[in-house]
Design a protein around this motif. Structure first.
Motif, PDB file in Angstrom:
ATOM      1  N   LEU A 138       0.892  -1.209   0.069  1.00  0.00           N
ATOM      2  CA  LEU A 138      -0.063  -0.044  -0.140  1.00  0.00           C
ATOM      3  C   LEU A 138       0.879   1.220   0.032  1.00  0.00           C
ATOM      4  O   LEU A 138       1.867   1.418   0.822  1.00  0.00           O
ATOM      5  N   LEU A 139       0.582   2.107  -0.853  1.00  0.00           N
ATOM      6  CA  LEU A 139       1.181   3.530  -0.919  1.00  0.00           C
ATOM      7  C   LEU A 139       0.448   4.542  -0.549  1.00  0.00           C
ATOM      8  O   LEU A 139       0.779   5.327   0.633  1.00  0.00           O
ATOM      9  N   CYS A 140      -0.844   4.854  -0.919  1.00  0.00           N
ATOM     10  CA  CYS A 140      -1.580   6.054  -0.638  1.00  0.00           C
ATOM     11  C   CYS A 140      -3.081   5.788  -0.720  1.00  0.00           C
ATOM     12  O   CYS A 140      -3.227   4.830  -1.749  1.00  0.00           O
ATOM     13  N   SER A 141      -3.902   6.694  -0.363  1.00  0.00           N
ATOM     14  CA  SER A 141      -5.255   6.604  -0.626  1.00  0.00           C
ATOM     15  C   SER A 141      -5.328   8.247  -0.942  1.00  0.00           C
ATOM     16  O   SER A 141      -4.680   9.062  -0.398  1.00  0.00           O
ATOM     17  N   LEU A 142      -6.503   8.496  -1.985  1.00  0.00           N
ATOM     18  CA  LEU A 142      -6.576   9.878  -2.025  1.00  0.00           C
ATOM     19  C   LEU A 142      -8.110  10.148  -2.332  1.00  0.00           C
ATOM     20  O   LEU A 142      -9.075   9.230  -2.713  1.00  0.00           O
ATOM     21  N   ALA A 143      -8.585  11.418  -1.981  1.00  0.00           N
ATOM     22  CA  ALA A 143     -10.077  11.541  -2.169  1.00  0.00           C
ATOM     23  C   ALA A 143     -10.012  12.980  -3.109  1.00  0.00           C
ATOM     24  O   ALA A 143      -9.405  13.887  -2.645  1.00  0.00           O
ATOM     25  N   GLY A 144     -10.734  13.103  -4.289  1.00  0.00           N
ATOM     26  CA  GLY A 144     -10.483  14.250  -4.998  1.00  0.00           C
ATOM     27  C   GLY A 144     -11.464  15.434  -4.556  1.00  0.00           C
ATOM     28  O   GLY A 144     -12.647  15.384  -4.118  1.00  0.00           O
ATOM     29  N   PHE A 145     -11.176  16.845  -4.975  1.00  0.00           N
ATOM     30  CA  PHE A 145     -11.876  17.889  -4.850  1.00  0.00           C
ATOM     31  C   PHE A 145     -11.663  18.810  -5.866  1.00  0.00           C
ATOM     32  O   PHE A 145     -10.768  18.647  -6.565  1.00  0.00           O
ATOM     33  N   GLU A 146     -12.631  19.774  -6.026  1.00  0.00           N
ATOM     34  CA  GLU A 146     -12.584  20.734  -7.115  1.00  0.00           C
ATOM     35  C   GLU A 146     -13.288  22.115  -6.593  1.00  0.00           C
ATOM     36  O   GLU A 146     -14.191  21.958  -5.784  1.00  0.00           O
ATOM     37  N   ASP A 147     -12.863  23.145  -7.325  1.00  0.00           N
ATOM     38  CA  ASP A 147     -13.740  24.465  -6.871  1.00  0.00           C
ATOM     39  C   ASP A 147     -14.358  24.843  -8.100  1.00  0.00           C
ATOM     40  O   ASP A 147     -14.157  24.267  -9.083  1.00  0.00           O
ATOM     41  N   ASP A 148     -14.980  26.033  -8.015  1.00  0.00           N
ATOM     42  CA  ASP A 148     -15.849  26.435  -9.169  1.00  0.00           C
ATOM     43  C   ASP A 148     -15.080  26.777 -10.316  1.00  0.00           C
ATOM     44  O   ASP A 148     -15.710  26.862 -11.308  1.00  0.00           O
ATOM     45  N   GLY A 149     -13.749  27.139 -10.342  1.00  0.00           N
ATOM     46  CA  GLY A 149     -12.862  27.547 -11.234  1.00  0.00           C
ATOM     47  C   GLY A 149     -12.172  26.308 -12.018  1.00  0.00           C
ATOM     48  O   GLY A 149     -11.569  26.558 -12.958  1.00  0.00           O
ATOM     49  N   GLY A 150     -12.629  25.235 -11.552  1.00  0.00           N
ATOM     50  CA  GLY A 150     -12.082  23.923 -11.846  1.00  0.00           C
ATOM     51  C   GLY A 150     -10.628  23.497 -11.584  1.00  0.00           C
ATOM     52  O   GLY A 150     -10.244  22.744 -12.171  1.00  0.00           O
TER      53      GLY A 150
END
Length: 194
Positions: free
Chosen positions: A121-133
């Motif tokens: 196992l290396l990592c886990s991630l969760a994605g996020f984005e703002d209104d500007g992309g």
């Protein structure tokens, strides 16, 4: 830790603490209020590529576990490989299901750990984005038990917004265990959960 370790300045490695993943939903509230970033509903677990029957069995167990979720639509977990040879188990949810996504990431990590694949196992991630992309990932380092922000810049795909990453670090210091060693904030170019 023995006396020799103390004299030589060696430290005990931090043990993985998968329960740290459950802090993501509260960090997401802070992130949206302070910077306008909202969860995308995409997340992934990255590990060194594993082949063989034992891994295939683990993958089937994870799929069966996530298939049991009545709220899920679409495939439970997608297995992909990146250009660097790492494998990713990707989960997709609706943006308002961050808690369910965190449960998915925790289940995948736990299943891999229980079946002997913890060292891969290396990592886990969760994605996020703002209104500007602008995109952002909160990356959990399995072997360090800590998080760091990763903000790729739009365009050539090989530059990152270090200023935004440092801002997010200061915003989320009370919500997440942030990795203090910036040299461990490695880029996750082309991460499928981002």
């Amino acid at each position: 830790m023995g006396l020799l370790d103390i004299l030589l300045g060696r430290t005990k490695p931090v043990a993985p603490d998968l329960d740290q993943l459950f802090a993501l939903p509260s960090a997401a509230v802070t992130l949206e209020a302070a910077a306008g970033f909202r969860a995308t509903g995409r997340g992934a677990v990255c590990f060194a590529t594993v082949e063989g029957g034992a891994f295939e069995q683990t993958h089937r167990e994870v799929q069966a576990l996530l298939d049991a979720d009545a709220e899920r639509t679409g495939p439970p977990v997608e297995l992909t490989q990146d250009a660097y040879g790492y494998s990713w188990l990707v989960s997709r949810r609706t943006p308002d299901q961050l808690s369910a996504l965190v449960n998915d990431l925790h289940a995948v990590n736990s299943a891999m750990e229980v079946n002997g694949f913890g060292p891969q196992l290396l990592c886990s991630l969760a994605g996020f984005e703002d209104d500007g992309g602008r995109r952002l990932a909160l990356v959990y380092l399995y072997k360090r038990g800590s998080f760091f922000p990763f903000a790729p810049l739009a365009g050539d795909g090989q530059r990152r917004d270090s200023s935004l990453e440092l801002q997010v670090k200061s915003m989320l210091g009370n919500d997440l265990r942030i990795e203090q060693d910036l040299s461990r904030w490695f880029p996750v170019w082309g991460a499928p959960g981002l």
